[in-house]
Design a protein around this motif. Structure first.
Motif, PDB file in Angstrom:
ATOM      1  N   UNK A   8       0.743  -1.118   0.037  1.00 40.76           N
ATOM      2  CA  UNK A   8      -0.042  -0.017   0.080  1.00 40.76           C
ATOM      3  C   UNK A   8       0.853   1.342   0.063  1.00 40.76           C
ATOM      4  N   UNK A   9       0.627   2.195  -0.966  1.00 44.05           N
ATOM      5  CA  UNK A   9       1.368   3.470  -0.970  1.00 44.05           C
ATOM      6  C   UNK A   9       1.261   4.493   0.337  1.00 44.05           C
ATOM      7  N   UNK A  10       2.141   4.189   1.195  1.00 39.88           N
ATOM      8  CA  UNK A  10       1.894   4.920   2.386  1.00 39.88           C
ATOM      9  C   UNK A  10       2.898   6.201   2.007  1.00 39.88           C
ATOM     10  N   UNK A  11       2.693   7.224   3.053  1.00 47.93           N
ATOM     11  CA  UNK A  11       3.684   8.456   3.091  1.00 47.93           C
ATOM     12  C   UNK A  11       5.076   8.168   2.902  1.00 47.93           C
ATOM     13  N   UNK A  12       5.420   7.364   3.850  1.00 53.03           N
ATOM     14  CA  UNK A  12       7.095   7.278   3.703  1.00 53.03           C
ATOM     15  C   UNK A  12       7.521   6.222   2.276  1.00 53.03           C
ATOM     16  N   UNK A  13       6.751   5.377   1.856  1.00 48.00           N
ATOM     17  CA  UNK A  13       7.132   4.908   0.792  1.00 48.00           C
ATOM     18  C   UNK A  13       7.030   5.932  -0.414  1.00 48.00           C
ATOM     19  N   UNK A  14       6.089   6.831  -0.342  1.00 46.80           N
ATOM     20  CA  UNK A  14       6.003   7.909  -1.297  1.00 46.80           C
ATOM     21  C   UNK A  14       7.101   8.725  -1.029  1.00 46.80           C
ATOM     22  N   UNK A  15       7.440   9.213  -0.148  1.00 50.58           N
ATOM     23  CA  UNK A  15       8.597   9.988   0.032  1.00 50.58           C
ATOM     24  C   UNK A  15       9.939   9.480  -0.359  1.00 50.58           C
ATOM     25  N   UNK A  16      10.065   8.263  -0.341  1.00 50.12           N
ATOM     26  CA  UNK A  16      11.382   7.598  -0.608  1.00 50.12           C
ATOM     27  C   UNK A  16      11.353   7.543  -2.161  1.00 50.12           C
ATOM     28  N   UNK A  17      10.017   7.052  -2.795  1.00 45.73           N
ATOM     29  CA  UNK A  17      10.091   6.866  -4.252  1.00 45.73           C
ATOM     30  C   UNK A  17      10.296   8.243  -5.088  1.00 45.73           C
ATOM     31  N   UNK A  18       9.376   9.242  -4.327  1.00 45.22           N
ATOM     32  CA  UNK A  18       9.686  10.505  -5.016  1.00 45.22           C
ATOM     33  C   UNK A  18      11.007  11.210  -4.841  1.00 45.22           C
ATOM     34  N   UNK A  19      12.056  10.814  -3.997  1.00 49.85           N
ATOM     35  CA  UNK A  19      13.323  11.211  -3.940  1.00 49.85           C
ATOM     36  C   UNK A  19      14.140  10.331  -5.089  1.00 49.85           C
ATOM     37  N   UNK A  20      13.781   9.140  -5.311  1.00 49.15           N
ATOM     38  CA  UNK A  20      14.568   8.255  -6.159  1.00 49.15           C
ATOM     39  C   UNK A  20      14.134   8.774  -7.746  1.00 49.15           C
ATOM     40  N   UNK A  21      12.687   9.192  -7.834  1.00 52.36           N
ATOM     41  CA  UNK A  21      12.385   9.776  -9.109  1.00 52.36           C
ATOM     42  C   UNK A  21      13.157  11.047  -9.215  1.00 52.36           C
ATOM     43  N   UNK A  22      13.069  11.720  -8.360  1.00 52.56           N
ATOM     44  CA  UNK A  22      13.684  13.194  -8.656  1.00 52.56           C
ATOM     45  C   UNK A  22      15.377  12.848  -9.133  1.00 52.56           C
TER      46      UNK A  22
END
Length: 351
Positions: A8-22
């Motif tokens: 499930x896409x939780x805020x911590x998972x989203x934060x780490x993914x966003x950092x990698x995507x950036x």
């Protein structure tokens, strides 16, 4: 076969993914659109929460950004069971869909320069990462350093009396290495792993107070947070970023300045003493360090830099100064000559 884990896409998972995507779509990491095969990145994976969260995010984000993602696990062999732990981390990487996944066994002996076991392990680790990147053709190696690591690095630099270059901490991008998580707290990576159903490994060395970094992490930073209020780690990380920007500005100016004040010398380079003397000490010392590093690949300490600077500011006929790797600094007329042979002959400058 990749494990069908769809957390499930939780805020911590989203934060780490966003950092990698950036990091993957930032300047310098754009995947070539016309490439016959997507370029490869490797995640440096230890199995700890930071690198494990990074690996999971890279497995998700890399294909969407036009990259292939693999992993490299380095076994330092410094504790019982390290081989089994390295194999377990590699298995998790394969479950995440990373390919290729390499496990490299290294021997972390004594590091050159008396850096101790930490320096030896670091040197062996980066040598293994470099070798893996060359062997696989990987263009980028992602490292799991977090904001907390950056804050610890700055505090350690302050304690050692390091200059602004050291206080600038770790770069988000340096050569083939990228650190997407420098804006992410360690607690976030751990929670991202838990939310994704991943069980991170806690390296016992990361809790051993024999290491200065562990004492900073477990004792110093908590005291600063308690006494000065929350946000100390973030403030230290911001300071590092600002100092890195300052260092880059200085470096750009020095590149132009050096073209004007340096001449070739036999087996080295000559710097105008008058030009060095006419500038502030900070700029003078940066020029000396930059010339030695770019010409000979040697990083001078502050003490060594000041010794060379005395050939400009306090020269009374004293002899040459011996520097690492057979480099010698000598005052020769209107120049300070840096060479590998001790020659002081300044060669004609072609204009």
């Amino acid at each position: 076969m990749p494990h069908e884990r769809r957390p499930r896409l939780t805020p911590p998972i989203a934060d780490v993914r966003r950092a990698v995507r950036g990091a993957l779509v930032s300047r310098g990491l754009d995947a070539p659109r016309a490439a016959a095969r997507p370029p490869l990145l490797l995640v440096a994976l230890s199995g700890g929460p930071d690198s494990l969260a990074l690996a999971a995010a890279a497995a998700f984000e890399a294909p969407r950004a036009g990259w292939r993602a693999g992993a490299i696990v380095v076994d330092h062999g410094l504790q019982p069971g390290s081989s089994e732990q390295a194999d377990a981390a590699a298995s998790v990487a394969r479950d995440l869909g990373l390919d290729p996944v390499l496990v490299e066994r290294v021997e972390a002996g004594a590091a050159p320069g008396g850096e101790g076991p930490e320096g030896a392990a670091r040197a062996a680790r980066y040598a293994a990462l470099d070798a893996a990147a060359r062997a696989t053709g990987a263009e980028v190696v992602l490292l799991g350093h977090t904001l907390d690591d950056q804050a610890e690095t700055v505090l350690l630099g302050l304690a050692r009396g390091s200059g602004s270059a050291s206080l600038g901490g770790m770069a988000a991008r340096s050569g083939r290495y990228a650190r997407p998580l420098l804006g992410i707290r360690r607690a976030t990576t751990r929670q991202a792993c838990l939310d994704a159903g991943l069980a991170p490994w806690d390296d016992p060395h990361n809790a051993d107070p024999a290491y200065a970094r562990v004492r900073v992490r477990e004792r110093v930073l908590p005291v600063l947070e308690a006494e000065l209020g929350p946000g100390v780690a973030e403030a230290l990380a911001r300071t590092a970023e600002q100092l890195r920007e300052d260092e880059q500005a200085f470096a750009d100016q020095i590149e132009e300045f050096i073209e004007e004040i340096c001449e070739p010398a036999e087996a080295g380079i000559a710097i105008s003493s008058a030009a060095l003397a006419a500038n502030p000490a900070a700029l003078r010392q940066r020029v000396i360090r930059h010339v030695v590093d770019s010409e000979f690949g040697v990083s001078l300490s502050r003490v060594q830099t000041l010794e060379v600077a005395r050939l400009v500011t306090d020269w009374h006929g004293q002899g040459p100064i011996d520097l690492p790797r057979g480099i010698r600094a000598t005052r020769a007329g209107a120049h300070v000559v840096l060479s590998t042979t001790g020659s002081t002959e300044v060669l004609p400058h072609d204009h």
